[in-house]
Enzyme design. Sequence first.
Site, PDB file in Angstrom:
ATOM      1  N   LYS A 110      31.211  42.711  51.209  1.00  0.00           N
ATOM      2  CA  LYS A 110      29.884  43.317  51.294  1.00  0.00           C
ATOM      3  C   LYS A 110      29.757  44.206  52.529  1.00  0.00           C
ATOM      4  O   LYS A 110      29.172  45.273  52.456  1.00  0.00           O
ATOM      5  CB  LYS A 110      28.793  42.255  51.244  1.00  0.00           C
ATOM      6  CG  LYS A 110      28.670  41.714  49.825  1.00  0.00           C
ATOM      7  CD  LYS A 110      27.517  40.785  49.584  1.00  0.00           C
ATOM      8  CE  LYS A 110      27.521  40.351  48.131  1.00  0.00           C
ATOM      9  NZ  LYS A 110      26.927  39.050  47.905  1.00  0.00           N
ATOM     10  N   LYS A 189      35.619  44.214  38.686  1.00  0.00           N
ATOM     11  CA  LYS A 189      34.870  43.000  38.323  1.00  0.00           C
ATOM     12  C   LYS A 189      33.416  43.379  38.003  1.00  0.00           C
ATOM     13  O   LYS A 189      32.808  44.165  38.722  1.00  0.00           O
ATOM     14  CB  LYS A 189      34.875  42.025  39.509  1.00  0.00           C
ATOM     15  CG  LYS A 189      33.959  40.815  39.329  1.00  0.00           C
ATOM     16  CD  LYS A 189      33.782  40.049  40.636  1.00  0.00           C
ATOM     17  CE  LYS A 189      32.326  39.841  41.024  1.00  0.00           C
ATOM     18  NZ  LYS A 189      31.598  38.748  40.506  1.00  0.00           N
ATOM     19  N   LYS A 192      26.483  42.641  39.639  1.00  0.00           N
ATOM     20  CA  LYS A 192      25.197  43.305  39.858  1.00  0.00           C
ATOM     21  C   LYS A 192      25.305  44.288  41.011  1.00  0.00           C
ATOM     22  O   LYS A 192      24.704  45.348  40.992  1.00  0.00           O
ATOM     23  CB  LYS A 192      24.143  42.254  40.237  1.00  0.00           C
ATOM     24  CG  LYS A 192      23.552  41.522  39.059  1.00  0.00           C
ATOM     25  CD  LYS A 192      22.759  40.310  39.537  1.00  0.00           C
ATOM     26  CE  LYS A 192      23.401  39.032  39.120  1.00  0.00           C
ATOM     27  NZ  LYS A 192      23.207  37.890  39.992  1.00  0.00           N
TER      28      LYS A 192
HETATM   29  P1  ADP Z   1      27.034  39.157  40.747  1.00  0.00           P
HETATM   30  O1  ADP Z   1      28.451  39.379  41.225  1.00  0.00           O
HETATM   31  O2  ADP Z   1      26.735  39.984  39.563  1.00  0.00           O
HETATM   32  O3  ADP Z   1      26.012  39.286  41.854  1.00  0.00           O
HETATM   33  P2  ADP Z   1      26.656  36.358  41.095  1.00  0.00           P
HETATM   34  O4  ADP Z   1      27.451  36.471  42.361  1.00  0.00           O
HETATM   35  O5  ADP Z   1      25.194  36.104  41.175  1.00  0.00           O
HETATM   36  O6  ADP Z   1      26.951  37.666  40.244  1.00  0.00           O
HETATM   37  O7  ADP Z   1      27.354  35.270  40.181  1.00  0.00           O
HETATM   38  C1  ADP Z   1      26.714  34.246  39.457  1.00  0.00           C
HETATM   39  C2  ADP Z   1      27.777  33.450  38.720  1.00  0.00           C
HETATM   40  O8  ADP Z   1      28.418  34.283  37.735  1.00  0.00           O
HETATM   41  C3  ADP Z   1      28.920  32.939  39.603  1.00  0.00           C
HETATM   42  O9  ADP Z   1      29.364  31.670  39.125  1.00  0.00           O
HETATM   43  C4  ADP Z   1      30.001  33.954  39.418  1.00  0.00           C
HETATM   44  O10 ADP Z   1      31.291  33.440  39.668  1.00  0.00           O
HETATM   45  C5  ADP Z   1      29.819  34.336  37.964  1.00  0.00           C
HETATM   46  N1  ADP Z   1      30.262  35.717  37.756  1.00  0.00           N
HETATM   47  C6  ADP Z   1      29.697  36.829  38.281  1.00  0.00           C
HETATM   48  N2  ADP Z   1      30.363  37.929  37.884  1.00  0.00           N
HETATM   49  C7  ADP Z   1      31.378  37.503  37.099  1.00  0.00           C
HETATM   50  C8  ADP Z   1      32.412  38.164  36.373  1.00  0.00           C
HETATM   51  N3  ADP Z   1      32.528  39.483  36.367  1.00  0.00           N
HETATM   52  N4  ADP Z   1      33.283  37.395  35.675  1.00  0.00           N
HETATM   53  C9  ADP Z   1      33.161  36.041  35.656  1.00  0.00           C
HETATM   54  N5  ADP Z   1      32.215  35.363  36.311  1.00  0.00           N
HETATM   55  C10 ADP Z   1      31.321  36.070  37.020  1.00  0.00           C
END
Ligand code: ADP
Length: 321
Positions: A110, A189, A192
């Site tokens: 980040k 990946k 959001k």
């Molecule tokens: P983001 O990266 O979109 O902000 P979060 O960090 O809030 O998502 O992740 C919430 C949950 O979803 C976590 O358990 C995370 O490991 C899973 N997750 C987020 N993005 C992915 C992805 N591209 N593939 C698999 N799992 C994901």
Amino acid sequence: MRILTGIQPSGQLHIGNYFGAIKPAVELQTRGDCTYFIADYHSMTSLTDAAARRQNTLDVALDWLACGLDPRKNVLFRQSDVPEVCELMWILGTLTPMGLLERAHSYKDKTAKGLSPNFGLFAYPVLMAADILLYDTNLVPVGRDQKQHVEMTRDIAIKFNHTYGETFVVPEPEIRDETAVVPGLDGQKMSKSYGNTLPIFGEEKAVRKLIMSIVMDSRTPQEPKPDADKNLAIQLLRLVAPVEVAADYENRLRAGGLGYGDLKKALFEYYWTFFAPYRAKRAELAANLDYVHDVLRDGAARARTTSADVLDRARKACGLS
Ligand code: ADP
Ligand code: TRP
């Protein structure tokens, strides 16, 4: 067995969240006592719009419930409804080496992306450790990106137990290989924070447009594509279409003759059908928000029955009471 996971209310949930976190969590409902929460404190490290946080929190609750979380069997609550987690975070923070936090990928990624680092972002893994340890969690289902955070939680728990005596359960992550990293529309990946997501509950037109705009290479439809298994639309299709359908599209792409436009149309159709029952359920819930607020209130009360005991144990162990 106690199972726990959290999801940040930092934006619209996407299919990476669904396959990486929600689906495994819903399936785990039969394997133990499940606690799921909306990590609104964590979202403060990247989102400073109060109204958006309030709305996102409600949306995430709706999404979980629509995707099959049964609030009678499980606990669903909002993280900040159990503020004791902040006290535990402080306690754990005093045993967390700076070097451990400096090595956290999420912090490094980040800051590398230009987010100005605040104390909250740096301390993020300690709050996450508090989330997990406060509920005597055995298993934490997460996507691969969170593995390091769960390992840090283990390190912190072991250090506390070593310093003050056996207090915390040392948790294990559960990461599924097949959906460990769902790719985003640009091939990185899906996240959001990268603006490359396919929402679970997007508007039909908007999602169709997103899928049709996935960038492919310039090979003609007729050309055989030996790398068909790496094609982004194929990888996403595998998640939402029956196995034999996805394999058939992959074979046709490999052999030549299938155009990218047709492949993307198929991806949209299977995506739309896959989430149709959840969409219907979500609409039903959205018309009954009092019920959703009740679920969260009741969830917090139930979460507290465990957190109060664990915090008391931790406070006694380190001489705070
Ligand atoms: P983001 O990266 O979109 O902000 P979060 O960090 O809030 O998502 O992740 C919430 C949950 O979803 C976590 O358990 C995370 O490991 C899973 N997750 C987020 N993005 C992915 C992805 N591209 N593939 C698999 N799992 C994901
Ligand atoms: N850090 C997680 C994420 O961004 C969300 C989270 C917060 C979490 N606390 C947790 C996940 C505790 C599992 C357990 O995805």
